[in-house]
Structures are given as structure tokens and as C-alpha cells.
Write an enzyme that holds these catalytic residues in place. Structure first.
Site, mmCIF file in Angstrom:
data_model
loop_
_atom_site.group_PDB
_atom_site.id
_atom_site.type_symbol
_atom_site.label_atom_id
_atom_site.label_comp_id
_atom_site.label_asym_id
_atom_site.label_seq_id
_atom_site.Cartn_x
_atom_site.Cartn_y
_atom_site.Cartn_z
ATOM 1 N N SER A 115 22.785 -52.610 20.894
ATOM 2 C CA SER A 115 21.596 -51.796 20.645
ATOM 3 C C SER A 115 20.459 -51.924 21.784
ATOM 4 O O SER A 115 20.639 -51.753 22.710
ATOM 5 C CB SER A 115 20.960 -52.434 19.292
ATOM 6 O OG SER A 115 20.496 -51.261 18.506
ATOM 7 N N ASP A 118 28.360 -44.470 13.873
ATOM 8 C CA ASP A 118 27.328 -45.291 14.041
ATOM 9 C C ASP A 118 26.215 -44.371 13.496
ATOM 10 O O ASP A 118 25.713 -43.330 14.275
ATOM 11 C CB ASP A 118 27.086 -45.561 15.358
ATOM 12 C CG ASP A 118 25.910 -46.715 15.413
ATOM 13 O OD1 ASP A 118 24.871 -46.838 14.704
ATOM 14 O OD2 ASP A 118 25.982 -47.331 16.607
ATOM 15 N N HIS A 176 27.038 -50.007 13.043
ATOM 16 C CA HIS A 176 25.981 -50.079 14.246
ATOM 17 C C HIS A 176 26.213 -51.574 14.789
ATOM 18 O O HIS A 176 25.868 -51.905 15.964
ATOM 19 C CB HIS A 176 24.452 -49.783 14.074
ATOM 20 C CG HIS A 176 23.623 -49.968 14.891
ATOM 21 N ND1 HIS A 176 23.950 -49.249 16.289
ATOM 22 C CD2 HIS A 176 22.395 -50.681 15.395
ATOM 23 C CE1 HIS A 176 22.718 -49.444 17.115
ATOM 24 N NE2 HIS A 176 22.034 -50.331 16.504
#
Length: 267
Positions: A97, A221, A249
């Protein structure tokens, strides 16, 4: 003064004299423990460095400064400090991320330390930009609602947000685990960091790195649409794009074996 190791709750595992080091960097609301299956897969052959971002995990909460971390550049500086203090080189950096972008920006700033980048569910910009046609996944109204929910009832927000971004509703323990690490962050710090992440724009930096990069996405996602992965692949030189057959995610949490296999073939 704290050392970087204390400040970022650094743990070093694996093969101490290995030729190469893998650093794992966690995403917002998560911590280094999320990488455990991946660590186990690589610790026999690589030196492994794990750390927590300031403001998360077991990093020193007193090191958090709203001004230093008003953008993710504060975390880029932290990573540079970590690389120097541990005297690392030839690094394979695996960032989930926001830490994917922290890794990419660090590779632009300190290229001599890096060998390869693995970007798990990463994004240069989360906000849509209608005028240019860029789709990031969020509009400002949605973000304002998110901030409001974080400000008014943080723990209820954390539980709902975890279910939304983790998906995998047939495995509720995955969302519960993320909700727990998210809830352990002080609400004001979480809000401050969320704003820095969700409002950032590093699209213009993507072309500045020449370090080979593997972009890893899931099939669905909610935080990083597939078009974002394609956009990054188009703009990062020397990049590859792989899709993991899982939703949500957190590919390294919901489908660790597939992610391990992608990383192994890449490195």
C-alpha cells in the site's frame, strides 16, 4: 535520542550473513506482523528487516509529529535513516500500500541501496481527477465522509473500514485482525496519516525510478482499482504487473502463497 531501531521497532531475522536483504514495509493501519507468512518463506536464504511506520504498530508513538508526517516524505526520510543505520545494500524492498510508494520514492532518492522493488496494492494517487481522466478510486466527498467517520466514532469506523478493504467475507478473521491493528492506533494520528496518504499525488514521480519493480494487484481491490496498477505499470520504467487471484487490499494476507511465488520468480 532514540536509535532508528528503537523508533521504528526494527526486527532483523533470517540469514545474518546473506548476500541480499529483504525489507518489508507495511501499509496504513497494519504492522510488520502482517508479513509473517512471507518472512517464513524467505528467512532461510535472505536477511530480513521488519519495521513499523511511526504512528503504527509498536513504533515509538512519541516520535510522531503531525508536521513531519503531513506528507509521506517524512516516512521516506525515516527509511533512508534506517538504510544508513543498518548499513544495508542490494535491497529487495517489499512495500504494501502506501509503503510501496515510500519504497519507490526512497529508491529515487537513494538508488544505490536498492536492487528491486515489490509494490503490493500500491497507488500514486487515491483521488480521482476527472479533468485528466485519472481514476484513483475515491472522490473528495467520499474522503470527507471517511474523515468524518474517523473523527466521530473511530472504533466503529475501523471495524467497518477493515471489512470493506480486506473483503474475503468467508474469512472474517482476516478483517478482524486488520481492525485490531487499526484500532490500536491513536485516532488523531490515524486521521492525520490517512489525510497524508489519501490526498497525496506522486504520479509525476513514477518515471523517475529505474529500479526493477514488480507491481502486484488483486482481482478486486476497493482501495486501488485495477486501472491504477495498469497506470503504474505504464509509467514505471522496468516494471512488471502481476495479478493475484484473491480480492481485497491485502494480497500478502489473503493469498500469501501466490505472492511468495510471484516474488520468488521476480527476484
Amino acid at each position: 535520542m532514540h536509535t532508528v531501531k528503537e523508533k521504528n521497532n526494527v526486527h532483523i531475522r533470517g540469514k545474518a550473513d546473506a548476500a541480499q536483504t529483504i525489507i518489508f514495509g507495511h501499509g496504513f493501519g497494519s504492522d510488520q506482523t502482517a508479513f509473517e507468512p512471507l518472512v517464513k518463506a524467505f528467512e532461510a536464504d535472505y536477511k530480513i528487516v521488519l519495521f513499523d511506520n511511526v504512528g503504527g504498530g509498536k513504533a515509538d508513538i512519541n516520535a510522531f509529529s503531525p508536521s513531519r508526517y503531513s506528507s509521506i516524505q517524512g516516512y521516506v526520510t525515516d527509511l533512508g535513516d534506517l538504510l544508513r543505520e543498518l548499513q544495508l545494500s542490494d535491497i529487495i524492498y517489499v512495500g504494501h500500500s502506501v509503503n510501496g510508494m515510500i519504497g519507490l520514492l526512497s529508491a529515487i532518492k537513494y538508488p544505490s541501496y536498492f536492487n528491486k522493488l515489490v509494490l503490493l496494492g500500491s497507488s500514486p494517487r487515491y483521488l480521482n481527477e476527472p479533468e485528466s481522466g485519472y481514476i484513483g478510486g475515491f472522490n473528495m466527498e467520499a474522503l470527507e465522509q471517511l474523515y468524518h467517520a474517523m473523527s466521530t466514532n473511530y472504533y466503529a469506523w475501523a471495524s467497518g473500514f477493515a471489512q470493506l478493504v480486506v473483503q474475503n467475507h468467508d474469512r472474517p478473521e482476516l478483517a478482524a485482525s486488520f481492525a485490531k491493528s487499526l484500532s490500536s492506533i491513536r485516532a488523531d494520528i490515524a486521521l492525520s496519516v490517512a489525510k497524508a496518504i489519501f490526498e497525496m499525488d506522486h504520479r509525476s514521480d513514477l518515471g523517475k525510478s529505474s529500479i526493477p519493480a514488480m507491481i502486484v494487484q488483486t482481482t478486486e481491490d476497493p482501495a486501488v482499482p485495477k486501472v491504477v496498477g495498469a497506470y503504474m505499470h505504464q509509467h514505471i520504467l522496468n516494471s512488471q504487473l502481476a495479478t493475484v487471484d484473491t480480492e481485497g487490499h491485502f494480497p500478502h494476507v489473503s493469498a500469501p502463497e501466490e505472492v511468495i511465488s510471484i516474488i520468488k520468480s521476480f527476484i
